[in-house]
Enzyme design. Sequence first.
Site, PDB file in Angstrom:
ATOM      1  N   GLU A 180       0.833  -1.201   0.000  1.00  0.00           N
ATOM      2  CA  GLU A 180       0.000   0.000   0.000  1.00  0.00           C
ATOM      3  C   GLU A 180       0.866   1.249   0.000  1.00  0.00           C
ATOM      4  O   GLU A 180       1.644   1.463   0.927  1.00  0.00           O
ATOM      5  CB  GLU A 180      -0.911   0.028   1.230  1.00  0.00           C
ATOM      6  CG  GLU A 180      -2.055  -0.944   1.190  1.00  0.00           C
ATOM      7  CD  GLU A 180      -3.067  -0.707   2.309  1.00  0.00           C
ATOM      8  OE1 GLU A 180      -4.155  -1.301   2.231  1.00  0.00           O
ATOM      9  OE2 GLU A 180      -2.768   0.060   3.244  1.00  0.00           O
ATOM     10  N   CYS A 181       0.744   2.067  -1.006  1.00  0.00           N
ATOM     11  CA  CYS A 181       1.381   3.381  -1.089  1.00  0.00           C
ATOM     12  C   CYS A 181       2.896   3.276  -0.940  1.00  0.00           C
ATOM     13  O   CYS A 181       3.591   3.054  -1.921  1.00  0.00           O
ATOM     14  CB  CYS A 181       0.777   4.341  -0.059  1.00  0.00           C
ATOM     15  SG  CYS A 181       1.045   6.077  -0.449  1.00  0.00           S
TER      16      CYS A 181
END
Length: 815
Positions: free
Chosen positions: A331-332
Site C-alpha cells: 500500500e502506497c
Amino acid sequence: MVTLPRLVVAAPSTGQGKTTVATGLMAALSGQGLTVSGHKVGPDYIDPGYHALATGRPGRNLDPHLVGEEQIAPLLLHGARGADIAVLEGVMGLFDGRLGTDGFASTAHVAALTRTPVVLVVDVARMSRSAAAIVAGMATFDPSITVAGVILNRARPGRNTDEIARAMPVPVLGVVPHEESVESPSRHLGLVPAAERLGTSSVIERMAEHIAKHVDLDAVRELAGTAPDLDADPWDPSARVTPVAGSPVVAVAGGRAFTFRYAETTELLSAAGARVVEFDPLHDAALPPGTQALYLGGGFPEVHVGQLAANRPLLGQIRAAVDAGLPTVAECAGLLYLLRELEGTPMAGVLPAGAAMGGRLTLRYPRVTAAGDDLLSRRGESVTGHEFHRTALDAPLRGWQPAWEVDGELIGATSPTLHASYLHVHWAGHPVLAQRFADAAARATPVLPAPAAPAEGVASDLDPAAESTPTTPAAAPADLLLHHGDREATPGLLDFAVNVHPEPRPDWLEAALTEGVAASTRYPDPEPARLALAELHHRRPDEVLVTAGAAEAFELIARMKQWQRPVVVHPQFTEPHAALERAGHQVEAVHCRASDGYRLDPAAVPDDADLVVIGNPTNPTGVLHAAETIAALRRPKRVVVVDEAFMDTIPGESESLAGDRRRGLLVIRSLTKHWSMPGIRAGYVLGNARTIAALAARQIPWSVGSPAITAAVACSSEAARAEAEARAARISGWRAEMAGALQARGYPVSDSATAFLLVRLGAGARERLRRLGVAVRRTDTFPGLADADAWVRVAVRPPATAALLYAALDQLAPR
C-alpha cells in the site's frame, strides 16, 4: 450496555492545536494513573503514533467511510477494552467530512455515532470575544452532538483572555499558553511520525506537563463521565475471519520508513491464524525466517530512500521472492518500494516504473471497484479507502493487471499473488481481504529455510537487479595506499567492508543537512562550525580548522612545510602516507609488531622525525593506544598527528587527545562514519593556533560545503553528544557479540576497541565470501600487517545482519 467515560477533542478548523492538546491530555491523564485509550477520527496514521506513546496502548482510528457507521462504536469499545477513559481526537474542523456528503465521516459524525461529548480547542492568539461566537455557533449547529467545554489554546494571560473566557457559552476547561517545545514538526504530508522523531518520548512528557498545568483535569474527567452507556458489543477480529492451518509467517514492514498501518490489520491476520513478524527494511538484511507472505504498508520511503536503497540484500531477496509468487500486499509506500526506482534511486525492481515527488498532492477518499480477480479482491467488488501522497509514477505499470477503478481511472498492479496500489484500505471494514491474504499465505512456500540451515539465506541475498555480477573477484588494487573498503562493497553484496555506521541519521541531522542544501545558494562560511566544534572540545576557535573530511586535513598537513623526516606508524589508514608521497616527501614507516598486539612502542620512532602520524584507534587492528603513550612522542620541533577518525565509537572517548592543548599535537577528527554520511565530507583539525593558521593558509577557498558546515554544527549539540555516546555503546555490544560468535567458530579475532574487527579467515576466504554474497575488507593493502592475506577486516554490524555473515562463514570449505 457498556460504560466508558470518553470525550472528543475537536476544533473549528485544522491548525488550532488539537493534536497537541489531545495527546497532552492522554499523557496527563495517564500520569494520574488512569488507563487511557487514544483514538483518531479519520484515516490519519501519524497522530495515533503519538497517542500510542502517550497512553502505552495502540492508537486507533474511527472512520465511518473506511469501516462503515455500524462499526464505529464496536471499534471504539474494542480499542478501549480495560481503559478507564477514552480520548478521541477529531479531524479537521468539527463538521468537516467527506466532500459532497454533508459531513459524513466528520468529527461530529463520529461524536454522534458514539454519543460522546465534545471539547473544542480554539486558538485565540489573534482573537477576542469573536472566539465565543464561533463556539456558540458550533454548539448549536447540530443538535445530535453536545459541545460540553472549550480549551483556549495559545492564549496570553491578561484582560483579553479573561474577556474571551467570560463570553464563552460553555465551560472553559483550560487556558493553554503557547509553548513551542511541545509542538510537533511537519513536512510534506503532515506531522513527522513519532517513530521517526528523535526524543519523541520527552516531547510527550512536556506535553503532559504543559496540559496538566493549564487544564483542569478533574473537570475533564467529570465531563467524560457524563457520556452515556453504549449499546454495542466490542469489535472482535476472531468473529470476522476463520483461522488457517500451519501458522504461516506474515512479514510486516515496520521501522522508521514504514510507520503506517491500522492496528486492526495485524489483529485480523493473527485471528486468521497467521504469525505476524515485523521487520525493518532500513536495517534487516533478510526477511524473517519462514516468511510465507509480505505486507508492505504505508510510510515515508521518499525520506529514507538512500538507506532503503543501500540495503541491497533485502531488496534483492524481496524482488526474487515476489517474482517467485510470494503473496504480497503493498500500500502506497509499499508500492513505491517495489518500483524500479524512487527519486532516481534503485528500489526492488518488481514493478516497471519509477516515482518521484511532485508539486501536486493527491488526496482522495473514494469508493473503488476491483478491476479483476487478484490476491485480495474479485472483479466488481467495492471497497472504501483513501489516497494521500505527493509522489507520482513516471510510467504506466505495463504488463500488470490494474488493482482498482476509481473515478474512471485504473490504478495499481495486481496478480494472483500481488496487490499493489496507492490506496490505503482499513481491513476492519473489509475483513475478507485479511482472510484471502491469510489463505494465500497458508498455501505459499516459505521464502527462507528453517533457522537450522540459515546458510541458504545468504546466497539468496544477492540483488538480482544488480547490473554487474558481484560474485566476481574484486580487482587487485592498482595502488595499495589508495585502496578503500568502498571498492569491495559492490552493489548486491552484504556490506561488511565499509565502516560507516549502519543506523539511520537522526532527524536533527537530516534537518541540518536539508538546511545546508538550502544554504548552498550562497558561498559557505565555516565559522559557525568552527565555533560549535571549539565549544564541543573546550578549545579556542582559533585552535579549530574545519575541513572537507579527514582526507583534506592530511593533504594540508603534507603540504604545510618541507618535512625533513616524516614518519607514519603502521598498520593504519593509508591515506596520510599517500598524501605525504603526493606532496613529494619520502615517508618512513615504523611498524608496530604483531608480537606486541600491534601496540605502539614510542622508542621505535626515530628521535629526529619532525612529523609522526598515528591512528587512534588504529585501522585495521582496532587497537586503542593510551593517550599518554602517544603524547610521549612529542619532541621540540616535532608535530605529532593523531588520526581519531574512529574515536567517537569509543564510549567516553577515554584516550582522546582532542582536548589536549599541549604544543606539537594535531588531532584530526571525522564526522562521516559515526553519523552515516560518507558523502558529506565533514572533518576538522584541532591544534595550537599557529599550526592551525598555517594549515588554513593552504586550504582551498570554500572547500567545505554548506551541508558539511550545518552537519558539523548539529553534531556538536547536546542531542548529538547523547546520541553519539548511545551509538558507541551499541557498537561495543555488537562488537563483543560478533567477536564471541567468530571465535566460537574457530576464527582468531583482534582485540579491537572500535567499529571493526580484524579476523583471520585464512587465505582465499575473502573471495569465497564474495561468491556467497558477502563483502569484507582485504587487509593486504595495509603496510606492516603480518600475514595480511590471511586476515580480513569486518565492520561491526547489528546481530540480525551479523547472523548472515555467520551463515556465509558456515558455508566455507573446512579450514
